[in-house]
Design a protein around this motif. Structure first.
Motif, PDB file in Angstrom:
ATOM      1  N   ALA A 326       0.830  -1.208   0.000  1.00  0.00           N
ATOM      2  CA  ALA A 326       0.000   0.000   0.000  1.00  0.00           C
ATOM      3  C   ALA A 326       0.860   1.252   0.000  1.00  0.00           C
ATOM      4  O   ALA A 326       0.576   2.227  -0.725  1.00  0.00           O
ATOM      5  CB  ALA A 326      -0.935  -0.015   1.207  1.00  0.00           C
ATOM      6  N   ARG A 327       1.936   1.253   0.790  1.00  0.00           N
ATOM      7  CA  ARG A 327       2.830   2.418   0.803  1.00  0.00           C
ATOM      8  C   ARG A 327       3.472   2.631  -0.568  1.00  0.00           C
ATOM      9  O   ARG A 327       3.595   3.768  -1.041  1.00  0.00           O
ATOM     10  CB  ARG A 327       3.916   2.211   1.861  1.00  0.00           C
ATOM     11  N   PHE A 328       3.876   1.530  -1.190  1.00  0.00           N
ATOM     12  CA  PHE A 328       4.493   1.623  -2.505  1.00  0.00           C
ATOM     13  C   PHE A 328       3.510   2.195  -3.525  1.00  0.00           C
ATOM     14  O   PHE A 328       3.871   3.043  -4.357  1.00  0.00           O
ATOM     15  CB  PHE A 328       4.975   0.243  -2.943  1.00  0.00           C
ATOM     16  N   VAL A 329       2.266   1.753  -3.480  1.00  0.00           N
ATOM     17  CA  VAL A 329       1.263   2.278  -4.410  1.00  0.00           C
ATOM     18  C   VAL A 329       1.042   3.772  -4.170  1.00  0.00           C
ATOM     19  O   VAL A 329       0.929   4.561  -5.129  1.00  0.00           O
ATOM     20  CB  VAL A 329      -0.054   1.486  -4.276  1.00  0.00           C
ATOM     21  N   LEU A 330       1.017   4.198  -2.922  1.00  0.00           N
ATOM     22  CA  LEU A 330       0.897   5.628  -2.634  1.00  0.00           C
ATOM     23  C   LEU A 330       2.085   6.397  -3.199  1.00  0.00           C
ATOM     24  O   LEU A 330       1.934   7.495  -3.751  1.00  0.00           O
ATOM     25  CB  LEU A 330       0.766   5.853  -1.133  1.00  0.00           C
ATOM     26  N   LEU A 351      -3.795  14.553  -3.927  1.00  0.00           N
ATOM     27  CA  LEU A 351      -3.091  13.711  -2.968  1.00  0.00           C
ATOM     28  C   LEU A 351      -3.200  14.221  -1.538  1.00  0.00           C
ATOM     29  O   LEU A 351      -2.656  13.598  -0.615  1.00  0.00           O
ATOM     30  CB  LEU A 351      -1.622  13.587  -3.390  1.00  0.00           C
ATOM     31  N   ASP A 352      -3.907  15.325  -1.334  1.00  0.00           N
ATOM     32  CA  ASP A 352      -4.254  15.754   0.019  1.00  0.00           C
ATOM     33  C   ASP A 352      -5.555  15.109   0.480  1.00  0.00           C
ATOM     34  O   ASP A 352      -5.963  15.282   1.621  1.00  0.00           O
ATOM     35  CB  ASP A 352      -4.402  17.279   0.077  1.00  0.00           C
ATOM     36  N   ARG A 353      -6.208  14.393  -0.438  1.00  0.00           N
ATOM     37  CA  ARG A 353      -7.468  13.715  -0.104  1.00  0.00           C
ATOM     38  C   ARG A 353      -7.356  12.246  -0.514  1.00  0.00           C
ATOM     39  O   ARG A 353      -7.868  11.826  -1.538  1.00  0.00           O
ATOM     40  CB  ARG A 353      -8.655  14.389  -0.804  1.00  0.00           C
ATOM     41  N   ILE A 354      -6.643  11.490   0.302  1.00  0.00           N
ATOM     42  CA  ILE A 354      -6.449  10.055   0.048  1.00  0.00           C
ATOM     43  C   ILE A 354      -7.167   9.254   1.121  1.00  0.00           C
ATOM     44  O   ILE A 354      -7.032   9.519   2.315  1.00  0.00           O
ATOM     45  CB  ILE A 354      -4.955   9.690   0.054  1.00  0.00           C
ATOM     46  N   GLY A 355      -7.942   8.276   0.696  1.00  0.00           N
ATOM     47  CA  GLY A 355      -8.573   7.349   1.612  1.00  0.00           C
ATOM     48  C   GLY A 355      -8.164   5.936   1.254  1.00  0.00           C
ATOM     49  O   GLY A 355      -7.561   5.678   0.212  1.00  0.00           O
ATOM     50  N   MET A 356      -8.492   4.994   2.118  1.00  0.00           N
ATOM     51  CA  MET A 356      -8.196   3.598   1.831  1.00  0.00           C
ATOM     52  C   MET A 356      -9.327   2.735   2.352  1.00  0.00           C
ATOM     53  O   MET A 356      -9.894   3.003   3.413  1.00  0.00           O
ATOM     54  CB  MET A 356      -6.873   3.166   2.454  1.00  0.00           C
ATOM     55  N   LEU A 357      -9.651   1.701   1.582  1.00  0.00           N
ATOM     56  CA  LEU A 357     -10.653   0.742   2.004  1.00  0.00           C
ATOM     57  C   LEU A 357     -10.197  -0.656   1.627  1.00  0.00           C
ATOM     58  O   LEU A 357      -9.370  -0.834   0.720  1.00  0.00           O
ATOM     59  CB  LEU A 357     -12.016   1.033   1.372  1.00  0.00           C
ATOM     60  N   GLY A 358     -10.724  -1.646   2.322  1.00  0.00           N
ATOM     61  CA  GLY A 358     -10.361  -3.016   2.016  1.00  0.00           C
ATOM     62  C   GLY A 358     -11.346  -3.983   2.620  1.00  0.00           C
ATOM     63  O   GLY A 358     -12.074  -3.661   3.569  1.00  0.00           O
ATOM     64  N   HIS A 359     -11.380  -5.173   2.051  1.00  0.00           N
ATOM     65  CA  HIS A 359     -12.253  -6.242   2.537  1.00  0.00           C
ATOM     66  C   HIS A 359     -11.397  -7.317   3.203  1.00  0.00           C
ATOM     67  O   HIS A 359     -10.328  -7.661   2.705  1.00  0.00           O
ATOM     68  CB  HIS A 359     -13.027  -6.841   1.357  1.00  0.00           C
ATOM     69  N   SER A 360     -11.877  -7.852   4.329  1.00  0.00           N
ATOM     70  CA  SER A 360     -11.236  -8.986   4.965  1.00  0.00           C
ATOM     71  C   SER A 360      -9.778  -8.644   5.307  1.00  0.00           C
ATOM     72  O   SER A 360      -9.525  -7.670   5.994  1.00  0.00           O
ATOM     73  CB  SER A 360     -11.359 -10.207   4.051  1.00  0.00           C
ATOM     74  N   CYS A 370      -3.977   3.375   7.970  1.00  0.00           N
ATOM     75  CA  CYS A 370      -4.481   4.531   8.703  1.00  0.00           C
ATOM     76  C   CYS A 370      -3.615   4.814   9.928  1.00  0.00           C
ATOM     77  O   CYS A 370      -3.352   5.966  10.268  1.00  0.00           O
ATOM     78  CB  CYS A 370      -5.932   4.263   9.118  1.00  0.00           C
ATOM     79  N   VAL A 371      -3.160   3.751  10.590  1.00  0.00           N
ATOM     80  CA  VAL A 371      -2.328   3.918  11.783  1.00  0.00           C
ATOM     81  C   VAL A 371      -0.942   4.440  11.437  1.00  0.00           C
ATOM     82  O   VAL A 371      -0.386   5.286  12.149  1.00  0.00           O
ATOM     83  CB  VAL A 371      -2.220   2.573  12.538  1.00  0.00           C
ATOM     84  N   SER A 372      -0.357   3.981  10.323  1.00  0.00           N
ATOM     85  CA  SER A 372       1.075   4.189  10.108  1.00  0.00           C
ATOM     86  C   SER A 372       1.437   5.164   9.000  1.00  0.00           C
ATOM     87  O   SER A 372       2.603   5.539   8.880  1.00  0.00           O
ATOM     88  CB  SER A 372       1.744   2.842   9.787  1.00  0.00           C
ATOM     89  N   ASP A 373       0.485   5.598   8.183  1.00  0.00           N
ATOM     90  CA  ASP A 373       0.830   6.458   7.049  1.00  0.00           C
ATOM     91  C   ASP A 373      -0.048   7.698   7.061  1.00  0.00           C
ATOM     92  O   ASP A 373      -1.267   7.621   6.861  1.00  0.00           O
ATOM     93  CB  ASP A 373       0.642   5.685   5.734  1.00  0.00           C
ATOM     94  N   ASP A 374       0.568   8.857   7.293  1.00  0.00           N
ATOM     95  CA  ASP A 374      -0.180  10.114   7.410  1.00  0.00           C
ATOM     96  C   ASP A 374      -0.825  10.557   6.108  1.00  0.00           C
ATOM     97  O   ASP A 374      -1.631  11.492   6.102  1.00  0.00           O
ATOM     98  CB  ASP A 374       0.735  11.228   7.912  1.00  0.00           C
ATOM     99  N   ARG A 375      -0.465   9.924   4.998  1.00  0.00           N
ATOM    100  CA  ARG A 375      -1.091  10.300   3.725  1.00  0.00           C
ATOM    101  C   ARG A 375      -2.539   9.825   3.659  1.00  0.00           C
ATOM    102  O   ARG A 375      -3.332  10.364   2.887  1.00  0.00           O
ATOM    103  CB  ARG A 375      -0.286   9.732   2.559  1.00  0.00           C
ATOM    104  N   VAL A 376      -2.891   8.819   4.450  1.00  0.00           N
ATOM    105  CA  VAL A 376      -4.250   8.281   4.459  1.00  0.00           C
ATOM    106  C   VAL A 376      -5.100   9.103   5.423  1.00  0.00           C
ATOM    107  O   VAL A 376      -4.856   9.126   6.619  1.00  0.00           O
ATOM    108  CB  VAL A 376      -4.246   6.800   4.869  1.00  0.00           C
TER     109      VAL A 376
END
Length: 528
Positions: A326-330, A351-360, A370-376
């Motif tokens: 995920a970090r690499f893709v960002l 890139l000031d409005r980045i979200g992330m979602l995932g299943h399972s 969300c915990v480790s990357d301030d870009r999210v």
């Protein structure tokens, strides 16, 4: 990963989700991909291309002109339609006319094929899903085209139309991470490489058919057989995104959502969510986590099969790899926006409005990001048990947690540590697969003689209703926390709508209003 009480049942759930459980290996499907050198459109103006096998009529096929090929250069006498493996063939009757079927300003050549002749030759039949078209130019150059077909009355899946104001385009990128070695395949000398599929806001192209559900049909066949389904299964799924369509607008920057699929699940299986979000103005980048989220086919034709079985002792290391993906893709999105010459997304990503979602397991990855990357700036977990070393450290950004009625202690741990507003959505009648497109395939499974109860867990939540609800809340959540839009769905506070219950949680996990929300510092660097 499937949420369950107890470690043993938890890992059984992973086996179910990835399709890797059971005894014996499934024979790999034949590679009958069509490599197109010319565009064709079966039954111009229709979608899906549904044909009555009993009709004493003709099947129209349009050869599409381009800047480099005038359709008038083709010789109708050499035209054939074939089964994907080339074993059954029927010739064209005649040229019907020339007309611009896709409204691109170039006249296309429309041919006719006899439906009874195609049926007699075995090209058309009840389970036909794809056809290969071949024709020669007047100079002798042999051309190949590909399109989909479905027999009238044949069970197939057409996803609900996305509800936003934009049409939807789709494309795929292939990236290699020069900073990381591949650790899942055993070939440690190789760098980690990923396929990333995009869905994005586009301009309407009503005369152009959407792309295939799986953009690579062989990857779709591999995904099906890995789940003990017929290899043609996903050929009968229809989405709405147009391959390589232009990006909407000319200068507007669009917020970005990174999507991480479930373990053993391909990004295509979340098309219903991705198309909806793209229609509302989001660029969605979905990661194929190589060797762990289903088979992946690379542009050179190479196949990366799933090699990692998730178990009690490797969940955290695998979670770290997915987080690094995920970090690499960002990182790649930043490069794409700033430096890709004449690229579709150059200077078009906000890139000031980045979200992330995932299943399972992908939902766990969204939580870890969300915990480790301030870009999210906002995250959503769709029915995933949180994994990794740090998920309970606390996320500083708004977070949406969707789940079925089963209890999961990691959800409460994450919400207790959350230092921002949280939303907990419970779908009491959902199953784990309800958070994907798979519930739409129940009738299709039965048509192939597959018992859905043996293939996936969907609960009793009706597919269209489940997707409708989940789409509504995902759009409302990201609109509110990435764009500042207000939604009655979230402003009402905790509500019970019968088939979904919403609980709004304030900072540090208390019910909203019980504790003050904490301020958040947003930056662009990763947290330690």
């Amino acid at each position: 990963m499937r949420k369950m009480e107890g470690a043993v049942l938890l890992w059984m759930g992973i086996g179910w989700l990835s399709g890797c459980g059971g005894s014996g290996e499934v024979e790999p499907p034949p590679d009958d991909r069509c490599v197109a050198t010319v565009g064709v459109d079966l039954l111009p103006g229709q979608f899906p291309n549904e044909v009555d096998l009993q009709a004493n009529a003709n099947l129209e096929v349009a050869v599409l002109s381009t800047e480099g090929l005038a359709a008038g250069e083709v010789d109708p006498r050499t035209a054939t339609l074939e089964s994907p493996d080339g074993s059954r063939t029927a010739g064209a009757l005649e040229m019907l006319e020339q007309r611009d079927v896709n409204a691109d300003g170039h006249p296309d050549r429309v041919l006719r094929f006899s439906i009874p002749a195609l049926v007699d030759a075995g090209v058309l039949h009840l389970d036909a899903a794809r056809l290969t078209f071949r024709i020669s130019t007047t100079s002798g150059e042999r051309l190949t085209g590909c399109d989909r077909i479905v027999a009238a009355g044949r069970a197939h899946v057409r996803l609900p139309m996305p509800g936003g104001t934009h049409a939807v385009g789709t494309t795929v990128y292939h990236w290699k991470d020069a900073a990381r070695r591949e650790t899942f395949s055993g070939a440690v000398h190789e760098n980690r490489e990923l396929m990333v599929r995009f869905w994005y806001p586009s301009v309407p192209r009503p005369h152009v058919q959407p792309g295939s559900y799986f953009l690579d049909t062989y990857e779709g066949a591999l995904a099906a057989t890995s789940r003990k389904l017929p290899s043609r299964f996903f050929d009968f799924f229809y989405g709405h995104a147009v391959l390589e369509a232009p990006l909407a607008g000319s200068t507007e920057r669009f917020p970005v959502l990174v999507l991480s699929p479930g373990y053993g699940m391909a990004p295509a299986l979340y098309s219903g969510f991705a198309e909806e979000l793209a229609s509302h103005g989001y660029v969605v980048a979905a990661i194929s986590h190589t060797h762990a989220s289903g088979p992946v086919v690379f542009p050179d034709g190479g196949v990366a099969r799933q090699t990692v079985e998730l178990g009690l002792f490797n969940a955290n290391p695998v979670a770290e790899v997915w987080l690094a993906d995920a970090r690499f893709v960002l990182d790649q999105l930043e490069r794409m926006d700033g430096a890709e010459p004449r690229g579709r997304f150059t200077e078009r990503l906000d890139l000031d409005r980045i979200g992330m979602l995932g299943h399972s397991f992908g939902g766990a990855t969204a939580g870890n990001s969300c915990v480790s990357d301030d870009r999210v700036k906002a995250g959503a977990n769709l029915d995933g048990t949180f994994q990794g070393k740090d998920y309970s450290r606390g996320c500083d950004e708004p977070f949406l947690l969707m789940h079925s009625g089963q209890k999961d202690g990691t959800h409460q741990e994450f919400l207790r540590a959350l230092r921002a507003v949280g939303y907990e959505l419970t779908f009491p009648t959902a199953g784990h697969a309800s958070f994907s497109d798979l519930p739409f395939g129940l009738e299709l499974m039965r048509s192939f003689g597959v018992d859905p109860k043996d293939a996936l867990e969907v609960g009793t939540l009706e597919a269209a209703r489940g997707l409708e609800l989940m789409r509504e809340y995902l759009v409302a959540f990201f609109d509110k926390h990435l764009s500042g839009s207000r939604s009655p769905l979230l402003e009402e506070g905790s509500v019970d709508r019968g088939d979904v219950r919403l609980t709004v949680v304030s900072a540090k996990g208390g019910p909203r209003g019980s504790q003050p929300s904490m301020s958040r510092t947003r930056g662009t660097t990763s947290r330690p």
